[in-house]
Design an enzyme around this catalytic site. Structure first.
Site, short mmCIF file in Angstrom:
data_model
loop_
_atom_site.label_atom_id
_atom_site.label_comp_id
_atom_site.label_asym_id
_atom_site.label_seq_id
_atom_site.Cartn_x
_atom_site.Cartn_y
_atom_site.Cartn_z
N ARG A 281 5.97 109.64 85.75
CA ARG A 281 5.64 110.40 84.54
C ARG A 281 5.40 109.40 83.41
NH1 ARG A 281 10.50 113.58 82.37
NH2 ARG A 281 10.58 111.69 81.15
N HIS B 51 9.11 113.94 78.79
CA HIS B 51 9.15 115.27 79.41
C HIS B 51 8.16 116.22 78.71
CE1 HIS B 51 10.81 118.97 81.11
NE2 HIS B 51 10.94 119.42 79.88
N TYR C 61 14.84 106.41 77.27
CA TYR C 61 15.79 106.15 78.36
C TYR C 61 15.18 105.36 79.51
CZ TYR C 61 13.27 110.47 79.22
OH TYR C 61 12.28 111.41 79.32
C1 LIG Z 1 15.77 127.55 85.20
C2 LIG Z 1 16.04 126.34 84.37
N1 LIG Z 1 17.13 125.57 84.63
C3 LIG Z 1 17.37 124.47 83.92
C4 LIG Z 1 16.55 124.09 82.89
C5 LIG Z 1 16.85 122.88 82.03
N2 LIG Z 1 15.88 121.82 82.24
C6 LIG Z 1 14.92 121.58 81.33
S1 LIG Z 1 13.94 120.29 81.77
C7 LIG Z 1 14.82 120.05 83.21
C8 LIG Z 1 14.42 119.00 84.18
C9 LIG Z 1 12.97 119.16 84.62
O1 LIG Z 1 12.60 118.14 85.51
P1 LIG Z 1 11.17 118.11 86.14
O2 LIG Z 1 10.81 119.45 86.67
O3 LIG Z 1 11.12 116.96 87.06
O4 LIG Z 1 10.23 117.91 84.85
P2 LIG Z 1 9.75 116.53 84.16
O5 LIG Z 1 10.84 116.04 83.28
O6 LIG Z 1 9.40 115.59 85.25
O7 LIG Z 1 8.55 116.93 83.36
C10 LIG Z 1 15.86 120.97 83.32
C11 LIG Z 1 16.84 120.99 84.42
C12 LIG Z 1 15.43 124.94 82.63
N3 LIG Z 1 14.54 124.66 81.66
N4 LIG Z 1 15.20 126.05 83.38
#
Ligand SMILES: Cc1ncc(C[n+]2csc(CCOP(=O)(O)OP(=O)(O)O)c2C)c(N)n1
Ligand SMILES: [Mg+2]
Length: 163
Positions: free
Chosen positions: A83, A87, A95
């Site tokens: 990535r 996010h 980080y």
């Molecule tokens: C159902 C749900 N559980 C937990 C979260 C909290 N949360 C927000 S971002 C994240 C991690 C996402 O990781 P990834 O899908 O790999 O996205 P990236 O950071 O790579 O874009 C989590 C657990 C959420 N938004 N929705």
């Protein structure tokens, strides 16, 4: 995934493994190397591959499609990538380990594919120009459409809302 495995559904699950879950690096998120290994527990094929290599991704996707169409059930395809942004727009991704971004920049999938096309005699500058022009057009059209649209009315507030 369990349901898809039980019923041998023609589903292809794609995991874009970009090394992070928001700010959590992969090694703090899971204790194994490949997400693809999890497919075994659901009773179907799991394949991990270089997600930054379009040719490799196409090959594995073709195999997964073949399996699905032959009634051989789902596939979990893990594309290892990175990535390069945070996010989301508000995340400066402080980080990251030093040098990490630069390491992955060298493995950029677009540069890799451009090199591949060049080696086959294609005019990469022209292709890139065409794609950029088209992307810009789509964005401009969407922005113009949004700006020209009337404000929504109170009666529209529940439109497109599903319980
Ligand atoms: C159902 C749900 N559980 C937990 C979260 C909290 N949360 C927000 S971002 C994240 C991690 C996402 O990781 P990834 O899908 O790999 O996205 P990236 O950071 O790579 O874009 C989590 C657990 C959420 N938004 N929705
Ligand atoms: Mg992620």
């Amino acid at each position: 995934m369990n349901f898809a495995g039980v019923h041998k559904l023609p589903v292809i699950f794609v995991c874009e493994n970009n090394q992070y879950a928001y700010s959590t690096p992969l090694e703090l998120q899971m204790a194994i190397e490949d997400v693809a290994d999890r497919a075994k527990a659901y009773g179907f094929a799991g394949v991990a591959c270089n997600g930054n290599d379009l040719g490799v991704v196409l090959e594995h996707m073709a195999q997964a499609l073949k399996r699905a169409r032959a009634g051989e059930g789902p596939t979990l395809l893990e594309l290892k990538t990175y990535r390069i942004s945070g996010h989301s727009e508000h995340d400066p991704a402080v980080y990251r380990r030093a040098g990490e971004l630069e390491e992955w920049a060298d493995k950029d999938p677009i540069h890799r594919w451009e090199a591949h096309l060049k080696s086959r005699g294609r005019d990469v500058t022209k292709i890139r120009q065409e794609i950029e022009t088209e992307c810009q057009r789509v964005v401009n059209d969407a922005a113009a459409f949004a700006e020209a649209a009337a404000d929504p009315t109170a009666s529209q507030v529940l439109e497109d809302l599903y319980a």
